[in-house]
Scaffold this motif. Structure first.
Motif, short mmCIF file in Angstrom:
data_model
loop_
_atom_site.label_atom_id
_atom_site.label_comp_id
_atom_site.label_asym_id
_atom_site.label_seq_id
_atom_site.Cartn_x
_atom_site.Cartn_y
_atom_site.Cartn_z
N THR A 72 0.81 -1.21 0.00
CA THR A 72 0.00 0.00 0.00
C THR A 72 0.84 1.26 0.00
N LYS A 73 2.16 1.13 0.21
CA LYS A 73 3.05 2.27 0.17
C LYS A 73 4.43 1.80 -0.25
N ASP A 74 5.28 2.73 -0.61
CA ASP A 74 6.63 2.38 -1.08
C ASP A 74 7.41 1.61 -0.01
N GLY A 75 8.03 0.52 -0.45
CA GLY A 75 8.87 -0.27 0.45
C GLY A 75 8.12 -1.24 1.34
N ALA A 76 6.79 -1.18 1.34
CA ALA A 76 5.99 -2.06 2.18
C ALA A 76 5.47 -3.23 1.35
N HIS A 77 5.08 -4.30 2.05
CA HIS A 77 4.53 -5.47 1.38
C HIS A 77 3.27 -5.94 2.11
N VAL A 78 2.38 -6.51 1.34
CA VAL A 78 1.21 -7.15 1.94
C VAL A 78 1.37 -8.65 1.80
N GLY A 79 0.69 -9.38 2.68
CA GLY A 79 0.76 -10.83 2.67
C GLY A 79 -0.61 -11.46 2.74
N GLU B 216 -9.47 -9.33 4.73
CA GLU B 216 -8.35 -8.47 5.09
C GLU B 216 -7.08 -8.94 4.41
N LEU B 217 -6.13 -8.02 4.32
CA LEU B 217 -4.78 -8.31 3.84
C LEU B 217 -3.82 -8.13 5.01
N CYS B 218 -2.75 -8.91 4.99
CA CYS B 218 -1.79 -8.88 6.09
C CYS B 218 -0.74 -7.80 5.85
N ASP B 219 -0.52 -6.95 6.85
CA ASP B 219 0.56 -5.97 6.81
C ASP B 219 1.83 -6.65 7.31
N MET B 220 2.77 -6.90 6.40
CA MET B 220 3.96 -7.67 6.75
C MET B 220 4.82 -6.96 7.80
#
Length: 539
Positions: free
Chosen positions: A285-292, A309-313
């Motif tokens: 959802t933002k630069d450098g971040a990942h969802v799981g 829901e999506l997981c905020d890594m």
């Protein structure tokens, strides 16, 4: 054919077809295409060709009309007590010179129509999503087929109704997944309905720049599964897995028979529950971040858990998980559709006798051309086989046209501004030269050049939902109101001389740029002021 010639067709669809053709003819078009009657749905080959090519057809169209059959401007204005409603029976609301031009977001008419545009059923239909994004020029019409403004003038309402961020209204490309991911496009379609369940998928093909064989009867899940497999094959975008859904108590009972989709990504297994797995997607959802995604390992397959829901890594505790190193990332890239290219455009100026056209200036924002420098648009640039009051523009250019308006012995000066984006989206507006910030003291190529270059850059890169896009469609003084209006027209069969000596390419669009003046006497101005006070009380 005899029934058509004798006007025996009285069905709703026939009436819509006739009104559509009348609308197109009034705007100067000799030919029109309508999916209701121009696709032979009894012929599978014709249907397949039309659906796979429809997005491109909309892109190539001179103008597209979005028919809002549940929005009636006359009834709405009558309900809120607008003066002069009867005068609007055959009036296009985007072609009014005064402050009530519907393109003016502060106008009474825009505010009155706004809640009805947001609730229009057109925004809930599956097929209209590509109709919204594909055309280079889209104009909305109400139930009586009156023009009520362009896609850009209703940008705020479109965002509220569809969830589509306004920059994509004039900068959407089916193959540009860097700025607009698969997940984002699927979210736009998530609340839309189609009559046939397979069309939930088929109506999305153009949005991704892909083609598929149509198999009506295969069901929604098989059709959607084929779309996903094609997207995985063609594009490297893990966001295809980054979806969410509302989970109800019935969802487990009536669960559809999903087919599997393979993905190779970094994977972790929960230390306390070995069946609980976590995969990380190469998107966020933002630069450098990942969802799981949380998965449940059952036999040789994995089921998606927590589909709402999506997981905020970044919030995952590493001590709770063991990473598995038996997977490798495989990236498959392909691009079998070319990027939409902009077209040269001819603008034909129309204006009353009280207007005098002065100097013209342009700025070219193509770095490989002139750079962002103000230049005089002299006869050298116009000597290309054009007629008087015709203007040729390249994509990524902005033009200032100085005009003088004389009324009751008073001279007022304005700048008419035409903007053409990189992909050929046109827009026009007007600004008074008496505005203090941009007041022109002398020749713009001299003292105020830098000021106008800054203004041009500001206007050229605006997005539709910002306060001035790219400039207002009307200006007013104490004695008159002046407005500009742009509408496509069929291109003439002409050959234009280009600087290199060659003929212009086949892709050429043409527009009429109409400048209107509404001159009011004192009594009319007093009446308008009273109407404005009344409208403010209503709103």
């Amino acid at each position: 054919m005899e029934d058509i010639e004798n006007d025996l067709f009285k069905q709703k669809g026939w009436a819509k077809l006739r009104r559509y053709c009348d609308r197109a003819a009034r705007d100067g078009w000799d030919w029109a295409w309508m999916d209701t009657c121009c696709i032979d749905k009894t012929n599978p080959y014709d249907t397949q060709e039309a659906i796979n090519a429809m997005f491109q057809w909309y892109q190539d169209a001179g103008i597209c009309y979005a028919y809002l059959d549940d929005v009636d401007a006359n009834i709405i204005f009558s309900t809120v007590g607008s003066a002069g409603v009867n005068d609007l029976e055959d009036v296009d609301l985007d072609n009014i010179a005064g402050a009530d031009n519907v393109a003016n977001r502060c106008s009474f008419r825009h505010k009155a129509l706004s809640p009805f545009v947001v609730k229009a059923k057109w925004f809930t239909r599956g097929w209209t999503l590509q109709e919204l994004l594909a055309p280079h020029y889209l104009v909305f019409v109400d139930r009586a087929w009156r023009r009520i403004g362009t896609r850009e003038s209703w940008a705020d309402e479109i965002k509220e109704a569809s969830g589509i961020e306004t920059p994509y209204l004039t900068a959407f490309s089916p193959t540009d997944f860097n700025s607009c991911s698969i997940a984002m496009r699927l979210s736009w379609a998530s609340g839309r309905d189609t009559t046939l369940e397979e069309d939930e998928t088929y109506s999305l093909l153009g949005l991704f720049g892909i083609s598929l064989p149509l198999i009506y009867g295969e069901g929604r899940w098989r059709a959607f599964n084929r779309l996903q497999r094609e997207l995985i094959t063609v594009y490297n975008d893990d966001s295809i897995f980054a979806w969410k859904a509302e989970q109800t108590s019935r969802s487990r009972i009536n669960r559809p028979q999903w087919e599997g989709l393979e993905i190779k990504a970094r994977r972790w297994r929960n230390k306390d529950n070995p069946n609980l797995c976590l995969v990380r997607l190469n998107c966020g959802t933002k630069d450098g971040a990942h969802v799981g995604l949380f998965l449940n390992h059952v036999d040789d397959s994995y089921d998606r858990l927590r589909i709402n829901e999506l997981c905020d890594m970044e919030k995952i505790k590493p001590e709770d998980w063991n990473e598995e190193f038996d997977t490798e990332s495989i990236l498959i890239r392909a691009s079998n559709f070319s990027k939409l290219l902009g077209c040269r455009s001819v603008f034909v100026l129309e204006y009353p006798e009280c207007i005098k056209i002065g100097s013209k200036y342009f700025i070219d924002f193509c770095s490989s051309s002139f750079g962002a420098k103000m230049q005089l648009l002299d006869d050298t640039h116009l000597d290309r086989g054009l007629k008087r009051d015709e203007l040729l523009m390249e994509p990524n250019q902005l033009v200032f046209i100085n005009i003088e308006v004389r009324h009751e012995g008073i001279k007022s000066e304005f700048d008419v501004i035409i903007n053409l984006t990189e992909t050929g989206y046109p827009s026009a507006g007007i600004m008074s030269r008496n505005l203090e910030r941009w007041k022109r003291l002398e020749d713009p190529l001299k003292q105020s050049c830098l000021t106008y270059e800054a203004l041009a850059e500001y206007l050229h890169y605006k997005v539709p939902n910002e306060p001035v896009y790219p400039m207002t469609a009307m200006e007013a003084t104490e004695s008159l109101a002046i407005g500009v209006f742009i509408l496509p027209r069929p291109p003439l069969h002409r050959t234009l001389k280009m600087p290199s000596g060659g003929a212009t390419p086949a892709r050429l669009r043409e527009y009429v740029l109409k400048v209107s003046v509404d001159q009011d006497d004192d009594g009319q101005r007093d009446n308008l002021e009273r109407q404005d006070r009344k409208r403010r009380r209503i709103l």
